[in-house]
Motif scaffolding. Structure first.
Motif, PDB file in Angstrom:
ATOM      1  N   SER A  93      56.474 -63.876   7.926  1.00  0.00           N
ATOM      2  CA  SER A  93      57.151 -63.120   8.980  1.00  0.00           C
ATOM      3  C   SER A  93      57.379 -64.003  10.202  1.00  0.00           C
ATOM      4  O   SER A  93      56.776 -65.062  10.340  1.00  0.00           O
ATOM      5  CB  SER A  93      56.343 -61.881   9.361  1.00  0.00           C
ATOM      6  OG  SER A  93      55.097 -62.245   9.904  1.00  0.00           O
ATOM      7  N   LYS A  94      58.287 -63.561  11.096  1.00  0.00           N
ATOM      8  CA  LYS A  94      58.572 -64.362  12.277  1.00  0.00           C
ATOM      9  C   LYS A  94      58.957 -63.492  13.460  1.00  0.00           C
ATOM     10  O   LYS A  94      59.327 -62.328  13.308  1.00  0.00           O
ATOM     11  CB  LYS A  94      59.663 -65.389  12.005  1.00  0.00           C
ATOM     12  CG  LYS A  94      61.002 -64.824  11.600  1.00  0.00           C
ATOM     13  CD  LYS A  94      61.957 -65.961  11.318  1.00  0.00           C
ATOM     14  CE  LYS A  94      63.089 -65.492  10.414  1.00  0.00           C
ATOM     15  NZ  LYS A  94      63.982 -66.590  10.075  1.00  0.00           N
ATOM     16  N   ILE A  95      58.848 -64.083  14.629  1.00  0.00           N
ATOM     17  CA  ILE A  95      59.272 -63.481  15.882  1.00  0.00           C
ATOM     18  C   ILE A  95      60.459 -64.308  16.360  1.00  0.00           C
ATOM     19  O   ILE A  95      60.330 -65.524  16.538  1.00  0.00           O
ATOM     20  CB  ILE A  95      58.155 -63.539  16.946  1.00  0.00           C
ATOM     21  CG1 ILE A  95      56.885 -62.853  16.456  1.00  0.00           C
ATOM     22  CG2 ILE A  95      58.636 -62.919  18.257  1.00  0.00           C
ATOM     23  CD1 ILE A  95      55.656 -63.161  17.310  1.00  0.00           C
ATOM     24  N   GLU A 141      57.184 -68.576  13.519  1.00  0.00           N
ATOM     25  CA  GLU A 141      57.085 -68.134  12.125  1.00  0.00           C
ATOM     26  C   GLU A 141      55.701 -68.450  11.577  1.00  0.00           C
ATOM     27  O   GLU A 141      55.147 -69.521  11.820  1.00  0.00           O
ATOM     28  CB  GLU A 141      58.142 -68.837  11.281  1.00  0.00           C
ATOM     29  CG  GLU A 141      58.160 -68.392   9.844  1.00  0.00           C
ATOM     30  CD  GLU A 141      59.299 -69.001   9.054  1.00  0.00           C
ATOM     31  OE1 GLU A 141      59.426 -68.671   7.869  1.00  0.00           O
ATOM     32  OE2 GLU A 141      60.057 -69.823   9.597  1.00  0.00           O
ATOM     33  N   SER A 142      55.160 -67.506  10.823  1.00  0.00           N
ATOM     34  CA  SER A 142      53.866 -67.712  10.192  1.00  0.00           C
ATOM     35  C   SER A 142      54.074 -68.192   8.761  1.00  0.00           C
ATOM     36  O   SER A 142      54.816 -67.577   7.993  1.00  0.00           O
ATOM     37  CB  SER A 142      53.071 -66.401  10.190  1.00  0.00           C
ATOM     38  OG  SER A 142      51.867 -66.568   9.488  1.00  0.00           O
ATOM     39  N   ILE A 144      51.426 -72.057  11.985  1.00  0.00           N
ATOM     40  CA  ILE A 144      52.359 -71.324  12.817  1.00  0.00           C
ATOM     41  C   ILE A 144      53.436 -72.338  13.192  1.00  0.00           C
ATOM     42  O   ILE A 144      53.123 -73.412  13.729  1.00  0.00           O
ATOM     43  CB  ILE A 144      51.694 -70.787  14.108  1.00  0.00           C
ATOM     44  CG1 ILE A 144      50.504 -69.896  13.781  1.00  0.00           C
ATOM     45  CG2 ILE A 144      52.712 -70.093  14.998  1.00  0.00           C
ATOM     46  CD1 ILE A 144      50.852 -68.591  13.116  1.00  0.00           C
ATOM     47  N   VAL A 145      54.693 -72.035  12.898  1.00  0.00           N
ATOM     48  CA  VAL A 145      55.799 -72.929  13.200  1.00  0.00           C
ATOM     49  C   VAL A 145      56.540 -72.373  14.412  1.00  0.00           C
ATOM     50  O   VAL A 145      56.918 -71.204  14.416  1.00  0.00           O
ATOM     51  CB  VAL A 145      56.778 -73.055  12.010  1.00  0.00           C
ATOM     52  CG1 VAL A 145      57.893 -74.032  12.336  1.00  0.00           C
ATOM     53  CG2 VAL A 145      56.040 -73.465  10.750  1.00  0.00           C
ATOM     54  N   GLU A 150      57.534 -77.516  16.093  1.00  0.00           N
ATOM     55  CA  GLU A 150      56.136 -77.935  16.106  1.00  0.00           C
ATOM     56  C   GLU A 150      55.318 -77.048  15.169  1.00  0.00           C
ATOM     57  O   GLU A 150      55.601 -75.858  15.023  1.00  0.00           O
ATOM     58  CB  GLU A 150      55.552 -77.837  17.517  1.00  0.00           C
ATOM     59  CG  GLU A 150      56.209 -78.736  18.538  1.00  0.00           C
ATOM     60  CD  GLU A 150      55.875 -80.206  18.354  1.00  0.00           C
ATOM     61  OE1 GLU A 150      54.809 -80.523  17.784  1.00  0.00           O
ATOM     62  OE2 GLU A 150      56.688 -81.038  18.785  1.00  0.00           O
ATOM     63  N   LEU A 151      54.278 -77.631  14.560  1.00  0.00           N
ATOM     64  CA  LEU A 151      53.355 -76.900  13.695  1.00  0.00           C
ATOM     65  C   LEU A 151      52.008 -76.755  14.390  1.00  0.00           C
ATOM     66  O   LEU A 151      51.529 -77.697  15.031  1.00  0.00           O
ATOM     67  CB  LEU A 151      53.137 -77.656  12.380  1.00  0.00           C
ATOM     68  CG  LEU A 151      54.345 -77.849  11.486  1.00  0.00           C
ATOM     69  CD1 LEU A 151      53.968 -78.727  10.301  1.00  0.00           C
ATOM     70  CD2 LEU A 151      54.877 -76.528  11.001  1.00  0.00           C
TER      71      LEU A 151
END
Length: 88
Positions: A37-39, A47-48, A53-54, A62-63
């Motif tokens: 999922s992502k915001i 994004e997870s 977390i990207v 960035e990770l």
């Protein structure tokens, strides 16, 4: 030219407000992210993935291994942009 205007660049208030709103939205939702999922906001996307977390924007990708470190990076990135824009 006035002393106030020398050495300063005007900051777009609408951009600043959008970034503040986006950070608040991310803060509210980041801990509930499930893998896949992502915001998405106007300024960046969070994004997870399974282990990371990207965080993506036009300027970077960035990770992070924790939501806290991702959120800290997002805040410092946008605050840093505001400071550099006002100090030009």
């Amino acid at each position: 030219m006035s002393a106030l205007a020398e050495g300063f660049e005007q900051i777009d208030i609408f951009t600043v407000l959008r970034e503040i709103n986006d950070i608040e939205l991310i803060e509210k939702k980041i801990n509930g992210l499930m893998p896949g999922s992502k915001i998405s906001t106007a300024t960046c996307e969070v994004e997870s993935e399974n282990k990371f977390i990207v965080v993506r924007s036009c300027d970077f990708e960035e990770l992070f291994t924790s939501t806290d470190s991702a959120l800290k990076y997002i805040k410092s990135y946008f605050e840093g942009n505001k400071k550099s824009a006002s100090s030009n």
